[in-house]
Structures are given as structure tokens and as C-alpha cells.
Design an enzyme around this catalytic site. Structure first.
Site, PDB file in Angstrom:
ATOM      1  CG  HIS A  86       4.000   4.166   8.363  1.00 22.35           C
ATOM      2  ND1 HIS A  86       3.776   4.912   7.594  1.00 22.35           N
ATOM      3  CD2 HIS A  86       3.253   2.790   8.253  1.00 22.35           C
ATOM      4  CE1 HIS A  86       3.409   4.071   6.284  1.00 22.35           C
ATOM      5  NE2 HIS A  86       3.239   3.038   6.513  1.00 22.35           N
TER       6      HIS A  86
ATOM      7  CE  LYS B 263      26.584  -3.039  -6.857  1.00 23.63           C
ATOM      8  NZ  LYS B 263      26.656  -1.985  -7.773  1.00 23.63           N
TER       9      LYS B 263
ATOM     10  NE  ARG C  91      -1.838  -2.174   2.674  1.00 22.45           N
ATOM     11  CZ  ARG C  91      -1.930  -3.405   2.248  1.00 22.45           C
ATOM     12  NH1 ARG C  91      -3.017  -3.583   1.572  1.00 22.45           N
ATOM     13  NH2 ARG C  91      -1.329  -4.391   2.583  1.00 22.45           N
TER      14      ARG C  91
HETATM   15  C1  NCD Z   1       1.864  -0.940   7.991  1.00 19.74           C
HETATM   16  C2  NCD Z   1       3.498  -0.766   8.199  1.00 19.74           C
HETATM   17  O1  NCD Z   1       4.151  -0.803   7.374  1.00 19.74           O
HETATM   18  O2  NCD Z   1       3.879  -0.291   9.346  1.00 19.74           O
HETATM   19  N1  NCD Z   1       1.443  -1.099   6.853  1.00 19.74           N
HETATM   20  C3  NCD Z   1       1.134  -0.033   6.009  1.00 19.74           C
HETATM   21  O3  NCD Z   1       2.168   0.706   5.636  1.00 19.74           O
HETATM   22  N2  NCD Z   1       0.037   0.067   5.522  1.00 19.74           N
HETATM   23  C4  NCD Z   1       1.308  -1.825   9.145  1.00 19.74           C
HETATM   24  C5  NCD Z   1       1.749  -3.323   9.033  1.00 19.74           C
HETATM   25  O4  NCD Z   1       2.829  -3.494   8.393  1.00 19.74           O
HETATM   26  O5  NCD Z   1       1.444  -3.944   9.879  1.00 19.74           O
END
Ligand code: NCD
Length: 306
Positions: A129, A80, A51
Site C-alpha cells: 500500500h 461481468k 480515506r
Molecule cells: C488500510 C488499508 O486499506 O490497507 N487503510 C487505509 O488505506 N488507510 C488499513 C486497513 O484497512 O486496515
């Protein structure tokens, strides 16, 4: 030049503006179809993603721009031994903006310090995130109509789940937010978030282990996957992985207008039988992720659409 490392990099006013822009993009996509013509987005992903990477790419393509990049450390010069600092200096010669995901906490920040182009943290280890948080905020705002006055249940791997850490940071800035932290003892929210974020800002929260005990009071239930890749041993993961399974019987305990969110990918923590429940919002959430990333690209590239 601005980067995005944490949701706190934007003030609440700036976030409001960004969400408004994302809503306008949702309603009038054709107005934005050529806004980034001639611009390039680099996606530098040192960790798996579906996503986040593809919604960034879709976002730039929807804006009339182009995309380049790599989707695993193995296919880049990281294999590398190249540092992220050197990689970003080179990417800066090829692209106008970069979204970077890395298994090491802080790697996108290090890259941003050496970068000549805006860098977006697309997930750094178990830390933050922020663009998932923008997605979550847009989902809640669009479907609930407001971001304050909410009781939010965060369920699953609250220790390693970076989406949860970023969401807590972002939501405490809105009025009357209460959290119910639902996790097994071993996967509790890290102490630094409980003490430095929740306690420090007097945000009401409770910690419970049973999802059933929380359901009735929630306005939002944010489910998360147990983060297998962050466990030190497989046995612990196997013991934890099916700790929570949201199914129809648990949904029957919830308010009629509660929303179920999940950053996805899901493993077993939401039974597929819940997908048809009108309160299941996780696939709509993935769609909002494109609009909000379009708004973010426009904002960081300082592109105005009249
Ligand atoms: C999340 C992540 O990468 O932290 N996924 C995402 O970006 N939609 C949640 C997950 O991986 O569980």
C-alpha cells in the site's frame, strides 16, 4: 511514463523531493490550486475504502482537476468478468492517471503493464500500500523532524497488513531504524519480509507478543486493524480481533514524545480515550495523506508549478 506499485519505485532522493513538495503544498495550497486543470483522475476501487479513495479525489480536486471512477467491483464491469487489463485500456481513454485498489495481490501491476496512463497501487490484497506509506513517511517527518534514528513498534495484524509491509520496505533505507514487531504468533510478519528484507539488510528487530513489553522503548507506535477480510474463517478472526487494545494505561508506559500512528479505519485496537492524548497522531496522519497524494499526482503527471 511512471507508475507507483511499491514504495521502492522511488529512490530515497526522489522520496525526499516528493515529501518536500507535499510540505510546500501544505504551506501554500493556493499555488497549486490550478496545477491539474483539465486533467482527470480515475479511481478504480475493487475493494472498500474511505480515506484512500476520498483523499485521492480530494487531492485531484485541490489541484483543479476532476475525478471519475467506481468504488466497488459490483458497480464495474468486473462483475461481468472483465479483466483489469481490459478495464485499464479503456480507462486510459477517459483519464490521465488512475489509482487502483484490488483484493488480488499484483492486480494493479498487471494493469500498469497494459496502461497508457500512470497507475498507482492504492492497495493490492495483503501485499503493498505505497501511498499509505508516503502518508506515514510525511507524518513521521513532519512531526518528528527526521526519518532515521527511530525505534518503530508495528503492532497488530503484521501478516495481512499491507500498510506494515510497505512501511518496512520504505523505512529500512533510512539510518538507524529498529523495529519491534508486536503480534500474536499467528499474525507475525511474513517470512519473506523477515528474511528477504529485514535479515538481508541487517536491520535490527525483535518480535514480542505483549504490547506492554515494548511501549517504553518506542519512538513510533504503528497500530493496525486485524484484517477480517483476509481471514479464511470467522472463528480465527473473532479470536484475534481484540488481542490488542491501546488504552490510557498502556500509553502511560510510553515516552512523552512517542507518536501513535494508525492507517485507519480503527476497530477496537485503539480506545477512543487515547484520541485526546497529544501523542495520538492518526487523524493528523489522514490529513497528510491528501498533501502527499497531491505531490504524487503532480510528480507522476510531470506537472511543474513555478
Ligand atoms: C488500510 C488499508 O486499506 O490497507 N487503510 C487505509 O488505506 N488507510 C488499513 C486497513 O484497512 O486496515
Amino acid at each position: 511514463m511512471r507508475h507507483l506499485m511499491s514504495p521502492l519505485d522511488f529512490s530515497v532522493e526522489e522520496l525526499d523531493k516528493l515529501l518536500k513538495l507535499a510540505c510546500d503544498i501544505e504551506k501554500n495550497p493556493s499555488r497549486y490550486a490550478n496545477a491539474c486543470q483539465g486533467k482527470k483522475l480515475a479511481t478504480c476501487f475493487y475493494e472498500p475504502s474511505t480515506r484512500t479513495r476520498l483523499s485521492f479525489e480530494a487531492a485531484m480536486l485541490n489541484l483543479g482537476g476532476s475525478v471519475l471512477g467506481f468504488s466497488s467491483a459490483d458497480s464495474s464491469s468486473a462483475s461481468k468478468g472483465e479483466s483489469v487489463s481490459d478495464t485499464i485500456r479503456v480507462i486510459s481513454c477517459y483519464a490521465d492517471i488512475c489509482a487502483m485498489r484490488h483484493p488480488k495481490e499484483g492486480a494493479p501491476l498487471v494493469a500498469s503493464q497494459r496502461s497508457a496512463i500512470p497507475v498507482i497501487n492504492a492497495g493490492d490484497g495483503g501485499h503493498q500500500h505505497p501511498t499509505q506509506t508516503l502518508t506515514d513517511l510525511m507524518t513521521i517527518h513532519s512531526l518528528k523532524g527526521h526519518l532515521g534514528d527511530l525505534t518503530i513498534g508495528l503492532c497488530g495484524d503484521l501478516k495481512f497488513g499491507r500498510t506494515v509491509h510497505s512501511l518496512i520496505h520504505a523505512l529500512i533505507r533510512y539510518p538507524n531504524i529498529r523495529f519491534v514487531l508486536i503480534s500474536p504468533e499467528e499474525l507475525r510478519v511474513p517470512g519473506y519480509i523477515r528474511e528477504d528484507v529485514l535479515d538481508k539488510h541487517n536491520v535490527p528487530y525483535e518480535e514480542v507478543e505483549r504490547l506492554e513489553d515494548a511501549m517504553a522503548k518506542l519512538d513510533i507506535l504503528y497500530m493496525t486493524r486485524v484484517q477480517r477480510e483476509r481471514f479464511f474463517n470467522e472463528e480465527d478472526y473473532v479470536r484475534m480481533k481484540d488481542f490488542y487494545i491501546l488504552d490510557k494505561s498502556k500509553m502511560a508506559l510510553a515516552k512523552e514524545d512517542m507518536l501513535v500512528l494508525h492507517p485507519l479505519p480503527r476497530v477496537n485496537e485503539i480506545s477512543v480515550e487515547v484520541d485526546d492524548d497529544p501523542r495520538a497522531a492518526y487523524f493528523r496522519q489522514a490529513q497528510y495523506g491528501v498533501y502527499v497524494r497531491m505531490a504524487l499526482i503532480l510528480t507522476l503527471l510531470e506537472v511543474e508549478v513555478c
